[in-house]
Scaffold this active site. Sequence first.
Site, PDB file in Angstrom:
ATOM      1  N   SER A 106     -10.746  -0.382   7.579  1.00 49.54           N
ATOM      2  CA  SER A 106      -9.884   0.725   7.198  1.00 49.54           C
ATOM      3  C   SER A 106      -8.760   0.839   8.232  1.00 49.54           C
ATOM      4  O   SER A 106      -9.020   0.851   9.430  1.00 49.54           O
ATOM      5  CB  SER A 106     -10.699   2.005   7.162  1.00 49.54           C
ATOM      6  OG  SER A 106      -9.841   3.076   6.939  1.00 49.54           O
ATOM      7  N   GLY A 107      -7.549   0.870   7.742  1.00 48.04           N
ATOM      8  CA  GLY A 107      -6.403   0.997   8.648  1.00 48.04           C
ATOM      9  C   GLY A 107      -5.862  -0.343   9.098  1.00 48.04           C
ATOM     10  O   GLY A 107      -4.939  -0.397   9.899  1.00 48.04           O
ATOM     11  N   THR A 111      -3.536  -1.907   2.119  1.00 45.37           N
ATOM     12  CA  THR A 111      -2.707  -1.309   1.068  1.00 45.37           C
ATOM     13  C   THR A 111      -1.239  -1.676   1.269  1.00 45.37           C
ATOM     14  O   THR A 111      -0.540  -2.014   0.317  1.00 45.37           O
ATOM     15  CB  THR A 111      -2.898   0.218   1.065  1.00 45.37           C
ATOM     16  OG1 THR A 111      -4.295   0.462   0.963  1.00 45.37           O
ATOM     17  CG2 THR A 111      -2.191   0.859  -0.073  1.00 45.37           C
ATOM     18  N   ASN A 156      -7.350   6.210   9.557  1.00 48.04           N
ATOM     19  CA  ASN A 156      -6.092   5.870   8.871  1.00 48.04           C
ATOM     20  C   ASN A 156      -5.547   7.128   8.208  1.00 48.04           C
ATOM     21  O   ASN A 156      -6.272   7.815   7.492  1.00 48.04           O
ATOM     22  CB  ASN A 156      -6.404   4.786   7.815  1.00 48.04           C
ATOM     23  CG  ASN A 156      -5.158   4.339   7.071  1.00 48.04           C
ATOM     24  OD1 ASN A 156      -4.073   4.855   7.313  1.00 48.04           O
ATOM     25  ND2 ASN A 156      -5.326   3.391   6.179  1.00 48.04           N
ATOM     26  N   SER A 159      -5.617   6.582   4.157  1.00 45.68           N
ATOM     27  CA  SER A 159      -6.716   5.680   3.834  1.00 45.68           C
ATOM     28  C   SER A 159      -7.022   5.719   2.337  1.00 45.68           C
ATOM     29  O   SER A 159      -7.117   6.789   1.738  1.00 45.68           O
ATOM     30  CB  SER A 159      -7.940   6.120   4.628  1.00 45.68           C
ATOM     31  OG  SER A 159      -8.993   5.254   4.364  1.00 45.68           O
ATOM     32  N   SER A 160      -7.156   4.532   1.752  1.00 42.83           N
ATOM     33  CA  SER A 160      -7.490   4.481   0.321  1.00 42.83           C
ATOM     34  C   SER A 160      -8.968   4.821   0.200  1.00 42.83           C
ATOM     35  O   SER A 160      -9.807   4.139   0.790  1.00 42.83           O
ATOM     36  CB  SER A 160      -7.262   3.079  -0.227  1.00 42.83           C
ATOM     37  OG  SER A 160      -6.090   2.542   0.292  1.00 42.83           O
ATOM     38  N   GLY A 386     -12.527  -1.692   3.382  1.00 38.15           N
ATOM     39  CA  GLY A 386     -13.119  -2.693   4.268  1.00 38.15           C
ATOM     40  C   GLY A 386     -14.518  -2.290   4.701  1.00 38.15           C
ATOM     41  O   GLY A 386     -15.019  -1.212   4.371  1.00 38.15           O
ATOM     42  N   GLU A 388     -17.486  -0.876   6.631  1.00 38.25           N
ATOM     43  CA  GLU A 388     -17.494   0.368   7.399  1.00 38.25           C
ATOM     44  C   GLU A 388     -18.788   0.519   8.195  1.00 38.25           C
ATOM     45  O   GLU A 388     -19.876   0.375   7.641  1.00 38.25           O
ATOM     46  CB  GLU A 388     -17.336   1.570   6.459  1.00 38.25           C
ATOM     47  CG  GLU A 388     -15.928   1.700   5.922  1.00 38.25           C
ATOM     48  CD  GLU A 388     -15.723   2.943   5.064  1.00 38.25           C
ATOM     49  OE1 GLU A 388     -16.707   3.618   4.750  1.00 38.25           O
ATOM     50  OE2 GLU A 388     -14.562   3.207   4.710  1.00 38.25           O
TER      51      GLU A 388
HETATM   52  N1  LIG Z   1       2.974  -4.481   7.817  1.00 38.30           N
HETATM   53  C1  LIG Z   1       2.996  -3.265   8.351  1.00 38.30           C
HETATM   54  N2  LIG Z   1       4.087  -2.831   8.996  1.00 38.30           N
HETATM   55  C2  LIG Z   1       4.120  -1.606   9.538  1.00 38.30           C
HETATM   56  N3  LIG Z   1       3.107  -0.722   9.489  1.00 38.30           N
HETATM   57  C3  LIG Z   1       1.974  -1.102   8.842  1.00 38.30           C
HETATM   58  C4  LIG Z   1       1.879  -2.378   8.243  1.00 38.30           C
HETATM   59  N4  LIG Z   1       0.652  -2.456   7.690  1.00 38.30           N
HETATM   60  C5  LIG Z   1       0.044  -1.277   7.928  1.00 38.30           C
HETATM   61  N5  LIG Z   1       0.832  -0.467   8.624  1.00 38.30           N
HETATM   62  C6  LIG Z   1       0.514   0.906   9.089  1.00 38.30           C
HETATM   63  O1  LIG Z   1      -0.848   1.052   9.095  1.00 38.30           O
HETATM   64  C7  LIG Z   1      -1.266   2.148   8.279  1.00 38.30           C
HETATM   65  C8  LIG Z   1      -2.554   1.824   7.562  1.00 38.30           C
HETATM   66  O2  LIG Z   1      -2.356   0.792   6.658  1.00 38.30           O
HETATM   67  P1  LIG Z   1      -3.066   0.759   5.249  1.00 38.30           P
HETATM   68  O3  LIG Z   1      -3.074   2.092   4.631  1.00 38.30           O
HETATM   69  O4  LIG Z   1      -2.495  -0.338   4.505  1.00 38.30           O
HETATM   70  O5  LIG Z   1      -4.532   0.414   5.685  1.00 38.30           O
HETATM   71  P2  LIG Z   1      -5.714   0.006   4.744  1.00 38.30           P
HETATM   72  O6  LIG Z   1      -6.197  -1.301   5.248  1.00 38.30           O
HETATM   73  O7  LIG Z   1      -5.331   0.085   3.353  1.00 38.30           O
HETATM   74  O8  LIG Z   1      -6.780   1.100   5.099  1.00 38.30           O
HETATM   75  P3  LIG Z   1      -7.845   1.789   4.160  1.00 38.30           P
HETATM   76  O9  LIG Z   1      -8.965   0.841   4.003  1.00 38.30           O
HETATM   77  O10 LIG Z   1      -8.216   3.001   4.924  1.00 38.30           O
HETATM   78  O11 LIG Z   1      -7.153   2.113   2.918  1.00 38.30           O
HETATM   79  C9  LIG Z   1      -0.146   2.356   7.329  1.00 38.30           C
HETATM   80  O12 LIG Z   1      -0.072   3.685   6.919  1.00 38.30           O
HETATM   81  C10 LIG Z   1       1.055   1.951   8.160  1.00 38.30           C
HETATM   82  O13 LIG Z   1       1.475   3.031   8.932  1.00 38.30           O
HETATM   83 MG   LIG Z   2      -5.742   1.278   1.845  1.00 35.38          MG
END
Ligand SMILES: Nc1ncnc2c1ncn2[C@@H]1O[C@H](COP(=O)(O)OP(=O)(O)OP(=O)(O)O)[C@@H](O)[C@H]1O
Ligand SMILES: [Mg+2]
Length: 1045
Positions: A106-107, A111, A156, A159-160, A386, A388
């Site tokens: 997560s994070g 997404t 995050n 977070s999704s 992811g 956890e």
């Molecule tokens: N390529 C990137 N460039 C800049 N910032 C990023 C990038 N990827 C992720 N981030 C930052 O990291 C944060 C978390 O990313 P994201 O929401 O995609 O995580 P996730 O893997 O989907 O987590 P979760 O499993 O909780 O949904 C985003 O809100 C953004 O601020």
């Molecule tokens: Mg996500």
Amino acid sequence: MEGSSSMLDAEAVADLVLLDPLTEESLVQTLQERFRRRDIYTYIGNVVISVNPYQSLPIYTPEKVEEYRNCSFFAVKPHIYAIADDAYRSLRDRDRDQCILITGESGAGKTEASKLVMSYVAAVSSKGEEVNKVKEQLLQSNPVLEAFGNAKTVRNDNSSRFGKYMDIEFDFKGEPLGGVISNYLLEKSRIVRHVKGERNFHIFYQLLAGASPQLLQQLKLRQDCGHYGYLDREGSSLPGMDDAANFHAMQDAMRIIGFSPAEVTELLQVTAVVLKLGNVQLSSSFQASGMEACSISEPQELHEICELIGLEPGMLERALCSRTVKARDETVLTTLTVPQGYYGRDALAKNIYSRLFDWLVKRINASIQVKSDKQRKVMGVLDIYGFEIFQDNGFEQFIINYCNEKLQQIFILMTLKEEQEEYVREGIQWTPVEFFDNSIICNLIENNTTGILAMLDEECLRPGVVNEDTFLTKLNQLLATHKHYESKETQNARRVTDASLPPRCFRIHHYAGKVTYNVTGFIEKNNDLLFRDLSQAMWAAQHALLRSLFPEGDPQKVSLKLPPTAGFQFKSSVAMLMKNLYSKNPNYIRCIKPNDTKSAMVFTPELVLAQVRYLGLLENVRVRRAGYAFRQLYGPFLQRYKMLNAQTWPRWDRGDREGTEVLLAGLEFPAEELAFGHTKIFIRSPRTLFDLERRRQERVAELATLIQKMFRGWRCRTQYQLMRKSQILISAWFRGHRQKNRYKQMKRSALILQAYARGWKARKTYRKYFRSSASTCLANFIYRRLVQKYLVGLAKNLPPLSVTDRTWPPAPYRFLDNTNQELKNIFYHWKCKKYRDQLSASRRAQLQARLCASELFKDKKTLYPKSLQQPFRGEYLGLKQNPKYQKLHAVAKDKLVMADSVRKVNRASGKTVPRLLLLTTEHLVLADPKAAQPKTVLSLSDIRGVSVTRFSDGFLALHLKEVSTVGAKGDFLLVSDHLIELVTRLYQTVEATTGQALPLHITDRFSTRFPKGDVSITVVESPKASTNGPVCKKKGSNKMEVLVY
Ligand SMILES: Nc1ncnc2c1ncn2[C@@H]1O[C@H](COP(=O)(O)OP(=O)(O)OP(=O)(O)O)[C@@H](O)[C@H]1O
Ligand SMILES: [Mg+2]
């Protein structure tokens, strides 16, 4: 090239396959060094590792999109766009369905990565109004789903809280047609409870912050977050997140996707109901029977909910506070305790929200799904939670980790196991690489009879006392010896002391680490039951959307069968997802979270190492290094690349394998780069493949040019031949036509020649019979005869002799026209002469006078036409007969031309006096009528000129020469009744006597010379003058006005 040089940079290789030495430390170090250089992407072959930079980097610009578009994968810096481009091209050009699997904690940026992939594909696929609409709808599904499905967690901020798999569908040209979204396991417990420092789903905060006062009023909501029990009472707003703006963006997105305003309102109403349910408070009361019961303590909120959904409040209250139990044929209403009541309330809120979320996904799908049944190609993008590991892990973590375990299995199967098995199958020389196969763990969870999920279901369905303890006991019994299962009991049996494993817990050794799950809540969450009273109450509401979410509430459809458990549902949807993924070509994006503090550019090696381990990156590199990057059946391979060798192009008649060997032999790749399996060709490094692909592209371009060249040549040739044929045809026709004309002319000439010759011959023959001049003679005779006939006819038909008659018969033949005209003139002149000859001298003189009068006055003086009736008598006084005028007669003797009485205008007063006027061939005499004595005698040669007016009057001015004797008297002004005759005769006589023409002025204004000076005379037409003649008026000393009628 920048890309390839950095690829080989020993400190920070772009492709970990090139890493030397290959250890966990060097791998993490490389990632760290690259991260320091802001190169967040790294490859392992075609797997992309993405390290979350937690800051926006300038690497997603449209220029970057252009750079990666149709690029060669290894020619440019590693980038998520490169993998997206590779997948998209493979889908479009090789017709292979693709899936992009994005995994990580997560994070870690899953997404964000999925959005980058989608936006890249949208940017590079073709444009057009319809296509753009589809793309926009697909992209806009993100903000809507994120509003309802994402929340701030400690890891995050966005977070999704659900798993998402999206199939983007394309047509054969690679244009997006639409898509299908599947959602997995929304974390619904968050609706009613969340950890301190986290938030509920974004939508609640967005709604309260962004809705207009009217909308809030319509939804019966207050703007204050703290008012709502389900929301975080402290930090509701997040730094860097504008809830109000996001709300508006979400509304716009819904509109673009195609939600009607009514649907949006209904959706928000149901959302408001969930929020308000949290504020329904229960309190305990005692029934008459002494039993404890619960009741609504503050009915206001409940009433508002009921107003929103169109339900009778009593019904909802009953459903919240009591429960109908069916025992055999009887139904009994039992009251609930306060905790039971709250449990029911929360279950209702969770159910409404999770069903609403399912509805939302379905609704979006309805908009974006492909309407036509064209053949489609599919690109799936999987963004799923992811792995956890928390302090306290419950049912949700268990399910999520199971899903990750399955994804890892796919990864192992597709990249590690399958690959190695294939080498063996294909008879390729191969040293096996050790890797951990996690199917044993998957089996531990999902096995239909002995799996943990199956046992949980069994416990849930079993009659009798059921709780988590019985479930755990059962697990301990069945899995006592399982390598990946542990609990207090199994540890005790093995005499292991481990304080970290508390009672009521079990531990699973996942591929990514050991996770301890607390069984509390497993049964309840797996059952996911909602009291039937509540679903019936919801079904009874008038709110169409809400009602449709609870179809089981319909009393007609009461089913005693229990609904499938949450675990069962999840297992089957994961199975479906796996099946779907297996049918596609996988592309991996492995996301790594570099630190726990969401800080920009901070890299914690220990944290990354843990992720590198559980993502199996090292094994991945090893297999990659040992194995071959690309393989393909000989047939399609040969088909694709056969143009690269003259022997295999354009046709190869022998076997595919032989063809492939011949083909590759010609290309001179190093021997270790290639391996020939039983059915497939293997290519070791991607670079070789890209080289092959590049050569193919060049060759294809050459071939295309060749085809174009041949086609253009063929087209020009055919065109030329057609033109040539046409030209020949036209010239043939033209020549024929010309020759025909020439022939006709020759024929005509020949005929003429012949005719002449024949005529000549005939004339020669017949000359003896005819005199040679016979024809002239004949012609003359005919001519004469015609002339004779004409003349005789003319003589008989002569026109009358009257001089006014000008008729003349026309000529009967054209050749007589001139003669006829000449004769006509002669005849006319003769007729006139005859007429003139018979005139008497006096008549002739009279006519001459008339002619002269006409020349002088016609069309010049108005009096002239009147004078035509009056004959020119000349002698008006009777000089001969009247003895009184004897003296005058003597003066005139036989030279008299005209005698008349006139009036003379007094030059001083303008009055007139009568006078007698005699005109002789030499003089003009003015005499007094009474005395009949000449008063003035003017020699005709003294008269300088005469002026008369234009009008119908008898006024005339006689201008005298100054040198004459009477000239001193000045000019005379006279008025005569026979003015025309007088002036005419004067003119004739002057001309006859002096041989010069008398100047005659017919004018309205003239000057006269009087003894006292010059007087200018102006003639004015005026009725005052009447018919008696002109009236002269003196105006000043040198002006006189003559009024005429
Ligand atoms: N390529 C990137 N460039 C800049 N910032 C990023 C990038 N990827 C992720 N981030 C930052 O990291 C944060 C978390 O990313 P994201 O929401 O995609 O995580 P996730 O893997 O989907 O987590 P979760 O499993 O909780 O949904 C985003 O809100 C953004 O601020
Ligand atoms: Mg996500």
